[in-house]
Design an enzyme around this catalytic site. Structure first.
Site, PDB file in Angstrom:
ATOM      1  N   HIS A  37       7.204 -11.262  -8.656  1.00  0.00           N
ATOM      2  CA  HIS A  37       6.718 -12.222  -7.659  1.00  0.00           C
ATOM      3  C   HIS A  37       7.726 -13.366  -7.497  1.00  0.00           C
ATOM      4  CE1 HIS A  37       2.623 -10.713  -9.146  1.00  0.00           C
ATOM      5  NE2 HIS A  37       2.587 -10.451  -7.858  1.00  0.00           N
ATOM      6  N   GLN A  61      -9.572  -5.399  -0.131  1.00  0.00           N
ATOM      7  CA  GLN A  61      -8.606  -4.318  -0.358  1.00  0.00           C
ATOM      8  C   GLN A  61      -8.907  -3.508  -1.619  1.00  0.00           C
ATOM      9  OE1 GLN A  61      -5.231  -7.165  -0.572  1.00  0.00           O
ATOM     10  NE2 GLN A  61      -4.424  -5.824  -2.166  1.00  0.00           N
ATOM     11  N   GLY A 147       7.309  -7.053  -1.394  1.00  0.00           N
ATOM     12  CA  GLY A 147       8.109  -6.294  -2.350  1.00  0.00           C
ATOM     13  C   GLY A 147       8.158  -4.809  -2.016  1.00  0.00           C
ATOM     14  N   LYS A 149       8.255  -2.638  -4.099  1.00  0.00           N
ATOM     15  CA  LYS A 149       7.343  -2.013  -5.078  1.00  0.00           C
ATOM     16  C   LYS A 149       6.160  -1.364  -4.365  1.00  0.00           C
ATOM     17  CE  LYS A 149       4.770  -1.722  -8.981  1.00  0.00           C
ATOM     18  NZ  LYS A 149       3.446  -1.760  -8.462  1.00  0.00           N
ATOM     19  N   ASP A 150       5.665  -2.036  -3.309  1.00  0.00           N
ATOM     20  CA  ASP A 150       4.558  -1.489  -2.514  1.00  0.00           C
ATOM     21  C   ASP A 150       5.145  -0.998  -1.182  1.00  0.00           C
ATOM     22  OD1 ASP A 150       2.023  -2.355  -4.154  1.00  0.00           O
ATOM     23  OD2 ASP A 150       3.393  -4.045  -4.186  1.00  0.00           O
ATOM     24  N   GLN A 153       2.862  -0.528   1.790  1.00  0.00           N
ATOM     25  CA  GLN A 153       2.378  -1.836   2.273  1.00  0.00           C
ATOM     26  C   GLN A 153       3.423  -2.479   3.186  1.00  0.00           C
ATOM     27  OE1 GLN A 153       0.055  -4.787  -0.117  1.00  0.00           O
ATOM     28  NE2 GLN A 153       2.050  -5.719  -0.401  1.00  0.00           N
TER      29      GLN A 153
HETATM   30  P1  AMP Z   1       0.513  -8.420  -5.674  1.00  0.00           P
HETATM   31  O1  AMP Z   1       0.245  -9.731  -6.336  1.00  0.00           O
HETATM   32  O2  AMP Z   1       0.524  -7.255  -6.608  1.00  0.00           O
HETATM   33  O3  AMP Z   1      -0.332  -8.198  -4.446  1.00  0.00           O
HETATM   34  O4  AMP Z   1       2.001  -8.502  -5.151  1.00  0.00           O
HETATM   35  C1  AMP Z   1       2.413  -9.539  -4.303  1.00  0.00           C
HETATM   36  C2  AMP Z   1       3.772  -9.216  -3.755  1.00  0.00           C
HETATM   37  O5  AMP Z   1       4.697  -9.069  -4.829  1.00  0.00           O
HETATM   38  C3  AMP Z   1       3.806  -7.899  -2.966  1.00  0.00           C
HETATM   39  O6  AMP Z   1       4.643  -8.057  -1.836  1.00  0.00           O
HETATM   40  C4  AMP Z   1       4.390  -6.942  -3.962  1.00  0.00           C
HETATM   41  O7  AMP Z   1       5.060  -5.851  -3.357  1.00  0.00           O
HETATM   42  C5  AMP Z   1       5.368  -7.836  -4.695  1.00  0.00           C
HETATM   43  N1  AMP Z   1       5.684  -7.288  -6.008  1.00  0.00           N
HETATM   44  C6  AMP Z   1       4.822  -6.863  -6.960  1.00  0.00           C
HETATM   45  N2  AMP Z   1       5.485  -6.371  -8.013  1.00  0.00           N
HETATM   46  C7  AMP Z   1       6.809  -6.472  -7.721  1.00  0.00           C
HETATM   47  C8  AMP Z   1       8.011  -6.118  -8.409  1.00  0.00           C
HETATM   48  N3  AMP Z   1       7.994  -5.548  -9.613  1.00  0.00           N
HETATM   49  N4  AMP Z   1       9.195  -6.381  -7.799  1.00  0.00           N
HETATM   50  C9  AMP Z   1       9.231  -6.950  -6.571  1.00  0.00           C
HETATM   51  N5  AMP Z   1       8.135  -7.313  -5.880  1.00  0.00           N
HETATM   52  C10 AMP Z   1       6.944  -7.072  -6.439  1.00  0.00           C
END
Ligand code: AMP
Length: 281
Positions: A37, A61, A147, A149-150, A153
């Site tokens: 994050h 979600q 990210g 990662k998703d 999304q």
């Molecule tokens: P979340 O809190 O899981 O909804 O993630 C919030 C944002 O952080 C989203 O855009 C995710 O894709 C991104 N994110 C989560 N994990 C990672 C990671 N390991 N590397 C980069 N971005 C991430």
């Protein structure tokens, strides 16, 4: 750094910042912040004048049997992390502020959101697109960071922003990993040490696919077979999907990939913990 919990206050602030000519960068999160994050925050700082991080565990979600109630909520620690990272504003509303009683409007992307996560978590992207559309209207960002990662999304939100004419630049940040390769995730804190070791096979399977493509193997069935075989050797890890898809449309690729355009996306259960990861091939 200032923490805001009211929609109207966030909207007035965004309006003031826009009048002052400040470029607003938005980083939407569900909290339980980790270095992944914070790498998005760093990118937001490079791309904008004022960084707004949202911390909101979005109930729409999560499916009925998912981890909404037990999702980690550590607001104090998150605020400290944001402050240290140089965030200007944290928007952390209560659920009723975003979805007041009688709330009934949802945003649905009908194509890219269907496979992969959409197939195994039917209402998931309806919740994601709805909350992100609302956050765009509330924080009025010029740029929003998501990210890789998703991966799905990113594709769904990019399409939603284009289809609904949101005047927001969508920036994608690379996946941050632990030194052993495990993609950072708020859900990693659910893992026991044993489960965590088992979970490393996800990254090993993805790396194997990247290596195979680098050495000239572009046949999708071979890439999937090898990844599935590696994961299959781990008793605690159950495959939800291992797919090779177009990185923009999320449509399954048949035959051979064109390097750079494809993503291998993996979702697994490690016992009762659901993890996803992907690599661009
Ligand atoms: P979340 O809190 O899981 O909804 O993630 C919030 C944002 O952080 C989203 O855009 C995710 O894709 C991104 N994110 C989560 N994990 C990672 C990671 N390991 N590397 C980069 N971005 C991430």
């Amino acid at each position: 750094m200032q923490t805001i919990t009211s929609v109207s206050e966030m909207q007035s602030l965004a309006e003031r910042l826009r009048i002052q000519g400040q470029r607003i960068g938005l980083v939407p999160t569900m909290g339980a912040l980790h270095e992944g994050h914070l790498s998005l925050v760093k990118l937001a700082k490079e791309k904008s004048d004022v960084v707004v991080v949202t911390i909101f565990v979005n109930p729409t979600q999560f499916g009925p049997s998912e981890d909404f109630t037990k999702y980690p909520r550590v607001l104090e620690a998150d605020l400290a992390a944001c402050e240290a990272a140089g965030v200007d504003y944290v928007f952390a509303p209560e659920v009723e502020e975003i979805y007041p009683k009688g709330y009934s409007t949802f945003v649905i992307e009908e194509h890219i959101a269907k496979p992969l996560e959409g197939a195994s978590r039917p209402a998931h992207f309806r919740g994601v697109t709805t909350v992100v559309a609302k956050l765009f209207n509330i924080a009025r960002p010029h740029v929003a960071i998501f990210g890789q990662k998703d991966a799905q999304q990113v594709a769904v939100i990019t399409k939603m922003a284009a289809d609904l004419n949101f005047d927001v630049e969508i920036v994608v940040a690379p996946t941050l990993r632990e030194p052993d390769g495990l993609a950072m995730s708020s859900r990693n804190r659910y893992l026991t040490n044993t489960q965590r070791v088992e979970a490393l096979v996800i990254n090993r399977a993805l790396r194997k696919a990247v290596e195979m493509v680098a050495s000239g193997e572009c046949r999708v069935d071979r890439l999937i077979a090898e990844a599935t075989h590696l994961i299959g050797q781990h008793r605690r890890v159950r495959i939800i999907y291992v797919s090779v898809v177009d990185r923009l449309t999320m449509e399954a690729i048949k035959g051979e990939i064109t390097p750079g355009r494809a993503v291998m996306a993996i979702a697994v259960w490690v016992d009762e913990v659901r993890l996803i990861d992907n690599e661009i091939l």
